[in-house]
Design a protein around this motif. Sequence first.
Motif, mmCIF file in Angstrom:
data_model
loop_
_atom_site.group_PDB
_atom_site.id
_atom_site.type_symbol
_atom_site.label_atom_id
_atom_site.label_comp_id
_atom_site.label_asym_id
_atom_site.label_seq_id
_atom_site.Cartn_x
_atom_site.Cartn_y
_atom_site.Cartn_z
ATOM 1 N N ALA A 95 0.836 -1.204 0.000
ATOM 2 C CA ALA A 95 0.000 0.000 0.000
ATOM 3 C C ALA A 95 0.870 1.253 0.000
ATOM 4 O O ALA A 95 0.568 2.238 -0.683
ATOM 5 C CB ALA A 95 -0.934 -0.006 1.217
ATOM 6 N N PHE A 96 1.978 1.218 0.740
ATOM 7 C CA PHE A 96 2.898 2.376 0.806
ATOM 8 C C PHE A 96 3.521 2.637 -0.562
ATOM 9 O O PHE A 96 3.608 3.780 -1.012
ATOM 10 C CB PHE A 96 3.979 2.090 1.833
ATOM 11 N N SER A 97 3.955 1.573 -1.269
ATOM 12 C CA SER A 97 4.628 1.746 -2.553
ATOM 13 C C SER A 97 3.674 2.213 -3.639
ATOM 14 O O SER A 97 4.087 2.885 -4.579
ATOM 15 C CB SER A 97 5.280 0.428 -2.983
ATOM 16 N N ARG A 98 2.371 1.869 -3.518
ATOM 17 C CA ARG A 98 1.403 2.241 -4.541
ATOM 18 C C ARG A 98 0.783 3.612 -4.297
ATOM 19 O O ARG A 98 0.197 4.197 -5.202
ATOM 20 C CB ARG A 98 0.287 1.205 -4.618
ATOM 21 N N SER A 99 0.900 4.138 -3.094
ATOM 22 C CA SER A 99 0.249 5.404 -2.752
ATOM 23 C C SER A 99 1.004 6.570 -3.363
ATOM 24 O O SER A 99 2.218 6.689 -3.238
ATOM 25 C CB SER A 99 0.181 5.572 -1.225
ATOM 26 N N ARG A 100 0.305 7.468 -4.069
ATOM 27 C CA ARG A 100 0.920 8.661 -4.658
ATOM 28 C C ARG A 100 1.091 9.754 -3.623
ATOM 29 O O ARG A 100 1.970 10.588 -3.717
ATOM 30 C CB ARG A 100 0.038 9.195 -5.808
ATOM 31 N N LYS A 101 0.231 9.777 -2.601
ATOM 32 C CA LYS A 101 0.325 10.781 -1.539
ATOM 33 C C LYS A 101 0.456 10.028 -0.221
ATOM 34 O O LYS A 101 -0.508 9.675 0.424
ATOM 35 C CB LYS A 101 -0.916 11.685 -1.544
ATOM 36 N N VAL A 102 1.705 9.797 0.161
ATOM 37 C CA VAL A 102 1.977 8.950 1.333
ATOM 38 C C VAL A 102 1.796 9.740 2.621
ATOM 39 O O VAL A 102 2.345 10.825 2.777
ATOM 40 C CB VAL A 102 3.408 8.381 1.264
#
Length: 316
Positions: A95-102
């Motif tokens: 989920a962290f790697s796919r999120s554009r706004k972490v």
Amino acid sequence: MEQEQKNKQSIAWAMVVVLGLATAMFGYLFTTQKQELTQQETMVVEKARELAVTKTKLDSISTVLDAKIAEVERLGGDVTELNKVKEKLEADKLAFSRSRKVETNKYLGKIKEYEKFLVEKDEMIAQLKLENEHLVASNDSLSTHVGSLTSERERLVQRQAELTDSVSTFTVANKELSEKVSKAASLRAQNLKILTVNSRGKVKDKEEYKSKRVDKLKLVFNLPENELTAQESKDIYVRVLDPEGAVLSDNATGSGEFEVDGAPSKFTTRESIAYQNNNQKVEMLYDNTSQFRPGKYNVELYAEGYKIGGGNFTIK
């Protein structure tokens, strides 16, 4: 004979004491070495950027968790709970790697929970080690155990080296990604003018236009200087939204789809511009195949997935 038996018992007790002290000493050395490696890992991670820190900590926890799972299996313990936490950690990493706004604070909270869990598992591992150490009955078995601890220490040293390389690689990749995002975000369209062109080629600059006198839209704007932006071809996308908010599009006139904030969207027209980093003036022409209906229209400009400018005009 009785004195000789007592002497043998004394020697036996002395050997037990020596073996116990040796076991404690090697356990202490192993624990100390492991703590030193963990501190080195923390020092390396803290030097990375904020996003790299979060990503690296998740990877580090995953590495440590793998080591603990392997160690518990080696000691004959139950790894069911450890495997469940491992699955949850891998889901968070994805989920962290796919999120554009972490949201780093959110993941820092998760990291603290994982670190707390690992500390709790240290106690379980320590208990398992103690139980295994009690099974040692001879000097040969103790030597074998010491050799195992030495191998484990060397494996942890190797893992530390691999983690350091991984952090360095991720830091470089993250720096390149950050620079690319910064360059895309820095591209802006300034002084946008929305002009109209009639069938005779006459250009007008007004706030309101009559529909029958509008055949084409002419967009004029500047791309300001920015040393961070590479001087290369840039695709400028235009979205013209009608009074209801629908995008005007016609494949026959060059319309199509592009990505905005990670989601597909239609665009009205597109043109490639050679960015020169000199506050260049850009002109784009849109030939509408159907007559504009009365109402207020919005015009949006995009480049590399980001909105770079916009304006509006009204048809009477």
